[in-house]
Design a protein around this motif. Structure first.
Motif, PDB file in Angstrom:
ATOM      1  N   VAL A  92      20.618 -34.598 -35.328  1.00 45.39           N
ATOM      2  CA  VAL A  92      20.714 -33.629 -36.432  1.00 45.39           C
ATOM      3  C   VAL A  92      20.526 -34.327 -37.772  1.00 45.39           C
ATOM      4  O   VAL A  92      19.732 -33.882 -38.616  1.00 45.39           O
ATOM      5  CB  VAL A  92      22.069 -32.898 -36.378  1.00 45.39           C
ATOM      6  N   ALA A  93      21.244 -35.415 -37.993  1.00 48.62           N
ATOM      7  CA  ALA A  93      21.187 -36.092 -39.286  1.00 48.62           C
ATOM      8  C   ALA A  93      19.822 -36.726 -39.532  1.00 48.62           C
ATOM      9  O   ALA A  93      19.272 -36.628 -40.637  1.00 48.62           O
ATOM     10  CB  ALA A  93      22.288 -37.155 -39.360  1.00 48.62           C
ATOM     11  N   MET A  94      19.254 -37.373 -38.526  1.00 49.82           N
ATOM     12  CA  MET A  94      17.948 -38.004 -38.705  1.00 49.82           C
ATOM     13  C   MET A  94      16.864 -36.964 -38.940  1.00 49.82           C
ATOM     14  O   MET A  94      15.937 -37.187 -39.736  1.00 49.82           O
ATOM     15  CB  MET A  94      17.608 -38.870 -37.490  1.00 49.82           C
ATOM     16  N   THR A  95      16.944 -35.826 -38.269  1.00 48.75           N
ATOM     17  CA  THR A  95      15.951 -34.772 -38.472  1.00 48.75           C
ATOM     18  C   THR A  95      15.999 -34.257 -39.909  1.00 48.75           C
ATOM     19  O   THR A  95      14.957 -34.076 -40.555  1.00 48.75           O
ATOM     20  CB  THR A  95      16.193 -33.607 -37.500  1.00 48.75           C
ATOM     21  N   GLN A  96      17.211 -34.045 -40.432  1.00 42.53           N
ATOM     22  CA  GLN A  96      17.326 -33.556 -41.808  1.00 42.53           C
ATOM     23  C   GLN A  96      16.815 -34.580 -42.809  1.00 42.53           C
ATOM     24  O   GLN A  96      16.129 -34.235 -43.774  1.00 42.53           O
ATOM     25  CB  GLN A  96      18.787 -33.209 -42.100  1.00 42.53           C
ATOM     26  N   VAL A  97      17.114 -35.840 -42.582  1.00 46.42           N
ATOM     27  CA  VAL A  97      16.710 -36.891 -43.518  1.00 46.42           C
ATOM     28  C   VAL A  97      15.195 -37.084 -43.513  1.00 46.42           C
ATOM     29  O   VAL A  97      14.570 -37.281 -44.558  1.00 46.42           O
ATOM     30  CB  VAL A  97      17.430 -38.208 -43.168  1.00 46.42           C
ATOM     31  N   LEU A  98      14.578 -37.005 -42.338  1.00 43.24           N
ATOM     32  CA  LEU A  98      13.153 -37.304 -42.214  1.00 43.24           C
ATOM     33  C   LEU A  98      12.246 -36.077 -42.321  1.00 43.24           C
ATOM     34  O   LEU A  98      11.023 -36.223 -42.338  1.00 43.24           O
ATOM     35  CB  LEU A  98      12.893 -38.012 -40.877  1.00 43.24           C
ATOM     36  N   LEU A  99      12.837 -34.895 -42.403  1.00 41.21           N
ATOM     37  CA  LEU A  99      12.034 -33.671 -42.447  1.00 41.21           C
ATOM     38  C   LEU A  99      11.019 -33.656 -43.592  1.00 41.21           C
ATOM     39  O   LEU A  99       9.871 -33.229 -43.393  1.00 41.21           O
ATOM     40  CB  LEU A  99      12.965 -32.464 -42.532  1.00 41.21           C
ATOM     41  N   PRO A 100      11.360 -34.089 -44.805  1.00 42.90           N
ATOM     42  CA  PRO A 100      10.359 -34.075 -45.884  1.00 42.90           C
ATOM     43  C   PRO A 100       9.121 -34.914 -45.584  1.00 42.90           C
ATOM     44  O   PRO A 100       8.025 -34.590 -46.060  1.00 42.90           O
ATOM     45  CB  PRO A 100      11.124 -34.640 -47.085  1.00 42.90           C
ATOM     46  N   PHE A 101       9.280 -35.969 -44.797  1.00 45.44           N
ATOM     47  CA  PHE A 101       8.132 -36.817 -44.474  1.00 45.44           C
ATOM     48  C   PHE A 101       7.155 -36.109 -43.531  1.00 45.44           C
ATOM     49  O   PHE A 101       6.014 -36.543 -43.393  1.00 45.44           O
ATOM     50  CB  PHE A 101       8.612 -38.121 -43.833  1.00 45.44           C
ATOM     51  N   MET A 102       7.601 -35.060 -42.886  1.00 44.35           N
ATOM     52  CA  MET A 102       6.704 -34.228 -42.082  1.00 44.35           C
ATOM     53  C   MET A 102       6.121 -33.099 -42.914  1.00 44.35           C
ATOM     54  O   MET A 102       4.923 -32.799 -42.821  1.00 44.35           O
ATOM     55  CB  MET A 102       7.457 -33.655 -40.880  1.00 44.35           C
ATOM     56  N   ILE A 103       6.936 -32.483 -43.759  1.00 39.80           N
ATOM     57  CA  ILE A 103       6.491 -31.317 -44.512  1.00 39.80           C
ATOM     58  C   ILE A 103       5.419 -31.680 -45.538  1.00 39.80           C
ATOM     59  O   ILE A 103       4.402 -30.973 -45.663  1.00 39.80           O
ATOM     60  CB  ILE A 103       7.695 -30.648 -45.209  1.00 39.80           C
ATOM     61  N   LEU A 104       5.610 -32.759 -46.274  1.00 46.41           N
ATOM     62  CA  LEU A 104       4.698 -33.081 -47.368  1.00 46.41           C
ATOM     63  C   LEU A 104       3.266 -33.376 -46.899  1.00 46.41           C
ATOM     64  O   LEU A 104       2.311 -32.853 -47.491  1.00 46.41           O
ATOM     65  CB  LEU A 104       5.261 -34.241 -48.187  1.00 46.41           C
ATOM     66  N   PRO A 105       3.049 -34.200 -45.845  1.00 45.83           N
ATOM     67  CA  PRO A 105       1.673 -34.365 -45.358  1.00 45.83           C
ATOM     68  C   PRO A 105       1.061 -33.068 -44.840  1.00 45.83           C
ATOM     69  O   PRO A 105      -0.129 -32.800 -45.063  1.00 45.83           O
ATOM     70  CB  PRO A 105       1.807 -35.398 -44.229  1.00 45.83           C
ATOM     71  N   LEU A 106       1.871 -32.250 -44.163  1.00 47.17           N
ATOM     72  CA  LEU A 106       1.375 -30.963 -43.679  1.00 47.17           C
ATOM     73  C   LEU A 106       0.964 -30.066 -44.840  1.00 47.17           C
ATOM     74  O   LEU A 106      -0.111 -29.451 -44.824  1.00 47.17           O
ATOM     75  CB  LEU A 106       2.453 -30.272 -42.838  1.00 47.17           C
ATOM     76  N   TYR A 107       1.807 -30.008 -45.844  1.00 53.00           N
ATOM     77  CA  TYR A 107       1.516 -29.167 -47.008  1.00 53.00           C
ATOM     78  C   TYR A 107       0.252 -29.631 -47.717  1.00 53.00           C
ATOM     79  O   TYR A 107      -0.574 -28.814 -48.142  1.00 53.00           O
ATOM     80  CB  TYR A 107       2.706 -29.191 -47.958  1.00 53.00           C
ATOM     81  N   SER A 108       0.106 -30.946 -47.839  1.00 54.16           N
ATOM     82  CA  SER A 108      -1.085 -31.489 -48.500  1.00 54.16           C
ATOM     83  C   SER A 108      -2.361 -31.081 -47.783  1.00 54.16           C
ATOM     84  O   SER A 108      -3.369 -30.755 -48.422  1.00 54.16           O
ATOM     85  CB  SER A 108      -0.982 -33.011 -48.571  1.00 54.16           C
ATOM     86  N   VAL A 109      -2.351 -31.091 -46.459  1.00 52.20           N
ATOM     87  CA  VAL A 109      -3.538 -30.705 -45.683  1.00 52.20           C
ATOM     88  C   VAL A 109      -3.742 -29.194 -45.709  1.00 52.20           C
ATOM     89  O   VAL A 109      -4.873 -28.705 -45.862  1.00 52.20           O
ATOM     90  CB  VAL A 109      -3.409 -31.218 -44.236  1.00 52.20           C
TER      91      VAL A 109
ATOM     92  N   GLY B 157       3.596 -36.818 -38.204  1.00 46.78           N
ATOM     93  CA  GLY B 157       4.216 -37.288 -36.962  1.00 46.78           C
ATOM     94  C   GLY B 157       4.302 -38.796 -36.906  1.00 46.78           C
ATOM     95  O   GLY B 157       5.335 -39.358 -36.510  1.00 46.78           O
ATOM     96  N   LEU B 158       3.218 -39.465 -37.310  1.00 53.05           N
ATOM     97  CA  LEU B 158       3.226 -40.935 -37.304  1.00 53.05           C
ATOM     98  C   LEU B 158       4.262 -41.475 -38.279  1.00 53.05           C
ATOM     99  O   LEU B 158       5.012 -42.408 -37.961  1.00 53.05           O
ATOM    100  CB  LEU B 158       1.837 -41.457 -37.656  1.00 53.05           C
ATOM    101  N   LEU B 159       4.333 -40.881 -39.458  1.00 47.99           N
ATOM    102  CA  LEU B 159       5.276 -41.343 -40.475  1.00 47.99           C
ATOM    103  C   LEU B 159       6.722 -41.168 -40.008  1.00 47.99           C
ATOM    104  O   LEU B 159       7.537 -42.097 -40.107  1.00 47.99           O
ATOM    105  CB  LEU B 159       5.034 -40.562 -41.766  1.00 47.99           C
ATOM    106  N   VAL B 160       7.045 -39.998 -39.480  1.00 51.33           N
ATOM    107  CA  VAL B 160       8.409 -39.732 -39.017  1.00 51.33           C
ATOM    108  C   VAL B 160       8.753 -40.627 -37.831  1.00 51.33           C
ATOM    109  O   VAL B 160       9.864 -41.179 -37.758  1.00 51.33           O
ATOM    110  CB  VAL B 160       8.560 -38.250 -38.636  1.00 51.33           C
ATOM    111  N   PHE B 161       7.818 -40.796 -36.911  1.00 50.90           N
ATOM    112  CA  PHE B 161       8.089 -41.596 -35.715  1.00 50.90           C
ATOM    113  C   PHE B 161       8.365 -43.054 -36.076  1.00 50.90           C
ATOM    114  O   PHE B 161       9.323 -43.660 -35.583  1.00 50.90           O
ATOM    115  CB  PHE B 161       6.900 -41.510 -34.756  1.00 50.90           C
ATOM    116  N   ILE B 162       7.536 -43.626 -36.945  1.00 55.11           N
ATOM    117  CA  ILE B 162       7.713 -45.032 -37.323  1.00 55.11           C
ATOM    118  C   ILE B 162       9.027 -45.219 -38.071  1.00 55.11           C
ATOM    119  O   ILE B 162       9.762 -46.193 -37.840  1.00 55.11           O
ATOM    120  CB  ILE B 162       6.522 -45.516 -38.168  1.00 55.11           C
ATOM    121  N   LEU B 163       9.362 -44.298 -38.970  1.00 57.18           N
ATOM    122  CA  LEU B 163      10.634 -44.399 -39.685  1.00 57.18           C
ATOM    123  C   LEU B 163      11.813 -44.251 -38.728  1.00 57.18           C
ATOM    124  O   LEU B 163      12.841 -44.918 -38.888  1.00 57.18           O
ATOM    125  CB  LEU B 163      10.702 -43.327 -40.775  1.00 57.18           C
ATOM    126  N   SER B 164      11.681 -43.389 -37.736  1.00 60.32           N
ATOM    127  CA  SER B 164      12.766 -43.171 -36.771  1.00 60.32           C
ATOM    128  C   SER B 164      13.048 -44.422 -35.948  1.00 60.32           C
ATOM    129  O   SER B 164      14.204 -44.743 -35.659  1.00 60.32           O
ATOM    130  CB  SER B 164      12.415 -42.011 -35.833  1.00 60.32           C
TER     131      SER B 164
END
Length: 392
Positions: A264-281, A320-327
């Motif tokens: 739960v905590a890691m998903t909340q912390v890393l969620l912006p790193f998924m949203i921003l690349p998606l939004y940019s595309v 996905g790559l960004l979140v996975f590597i940070l995780s």
């Protein structure tokens, strides 16, 4: 000449990368395989043991040499480090080595060998001498073997760790599983959010962007601590569940200091790193594409699956790559929220750096993690690289 001047502008960046990235990586790899502590503290003993047959106890001369160098190591305060290095190979040898120079001068044995054996019977066994010889090797694979739950025995053979001590492979697998799960959760939550941001009015899109960026303005430690308050048994979330009758007051859910809290905590912390690349595309995907698909007879679901989603894959891959590597390398959140059941490999690396002081093993674990990330990136670039995904 112009190209040379242009290239020179990149020199500060190259120097920065070398100093802050390449040099630390080189030092990490070196630390994982190189340890000259014992060889430098006991140089004569190390040389003598290299010529030792290993089948019988060493000669009296080697005992005498070791006694001389142990006494010298005690005076230079290197004895503790030597004993610790040998103890990593043969458990229990630390006390044997530490007490030997103090008691050697008080023995009345006829020779050095008898004196050593009177001090501790272990000096009459081959195991401690094999361990000592192995410790004098400046280059060793011992750390990497231990990092995958194998061990290098004092006699040079390799065997699997006892089942009760096999922790590293389990933690690597757990780290991989958590990273995949967090990446999947971030995608499931982040994709609709990014889609809403990309298709909302300018005012609403700005509000949504601020909501996504707010976590970056808050300390990671504060956010992680907040999740402890929210998820604990007497926390906010359990209070809500009890209020609405979802769970009984005496049967509150345990959502912290376990894997649930980590996810739960890691998903909340890393969620912006998924949203921003998606939004940019997504902002660069022409809206006319789905309209064209609808005009050709596709229903909204077909238009999304066959037209819109394939064009958003570069954002999915990048996020996905960004979140996975940070995780994979996350430390603070699992340490505070995960407890013993939610720990990842990064927490064990920190333990060896700060508590056990086994920096060689910590370096080996880090190198394995680094190699895994590099392999992942190579596979990503080779098969899923953004440059291979064309819009439209």
């Amino acid at each position: 000449m112009g190209k040379l001047k242009a290239s020179s502008l990149a020199l500060p960046l190259i120097a920065f990368v070398v100093v802050t990235l390449l040099v630390p990586i080189f030092s990490l790899v070196r630390l994982s395989v190189y340890d000259s502590t014992v060889a430098e503290a006991l140089p004569k003993t190390a040389e003598a043991l290299q010529a030792w047959s290993g089948t019988d106890l060493p000669s009296i001369a080697i005992y005498e040499t070791l006694a001389e160098e142990l006494i010298a190591a005690q005076e230079t305060r290197e004895l503790g480090r030597v004993a610790s290095r040998v103890n990593r190979i043969l458990s229990g040898s630390r006390s044997t080595i530490s007490k030997t120079p103090r008691r050697f001068a008080r023995t009345d044995a006829p020779d050095a060998r008898q004196a050593f054996i009177e001090i501790d019977e272990d000096w009459g066994e081959l195991a401690i001498w094999h361990a000592l010889r192995q410790a004098t090797d400046t280059f060793t694979s011992r750390n990497f073997l231990q990092a995958v739950d194998f061990r290098l025995m004092p006699d040079g053979s390799i065997e699997r760790m006892p089942e009760s001590q096999q922790v590293y492979v389990t933690l690597f697998i757990r780290t991989l599983g958590v990273s995949i799960a967090v990446t999947a959760l971030c995608f499931l939550i982040g994709y609709p959010m990014a889609y809403a941001m990309a298709h909302a009015s300018s005012g609403l899109a700005l509000i949504l962007q601020v909501l996504v960026l707010i976590p970056f303005w808050t300390s990671l430690l504060v956010r992680t601590t907040s999740w402890i308050v929210i998820l604990q048994q007497q926390g906010v979330l359990n209070d809500i569940f009890v209020f609405f009758g979802i769970v009984a007051d005496d049967n509150r859910l345990t959502m912290v200091h376990n894997m649930t809290g980590t996810l739960v905590a890691m998903t909340q912390v890393l969620l912006p790193f998924m949203i921003l690349p998606l939004y940019s595309v997504m902002t660069n995907i022409p809206r006319d594409l789905t309209k064209a698909a609808s005009s050709l007879g596709a229903n909204p679901f077909q238009a999304f699956v066959r037209v819109y989603f394939p064009n958003s894959l570069p954002g999915v891959a990048a996020g996905g790559l960004l979140v996975f590597i940070l995780s994979i390398g996350y430390y603070i959140t699992p340490a505070l929220v995960g407890g013993s059941k939610g720990q990842l490999i990064s927490n064990l690396i920190a333990y060896h750096l700060q508590t056990s002081l086994n920096w060689g093993l910590a370096a080996a674990l880090s190198v394995i993690l680094l190699v895994g990330v590099i392999v992942l990136y190579i596979v990503y670039d080779r098969f899923i690289g953004i440059d291979r995904m064309k819009l439209g």
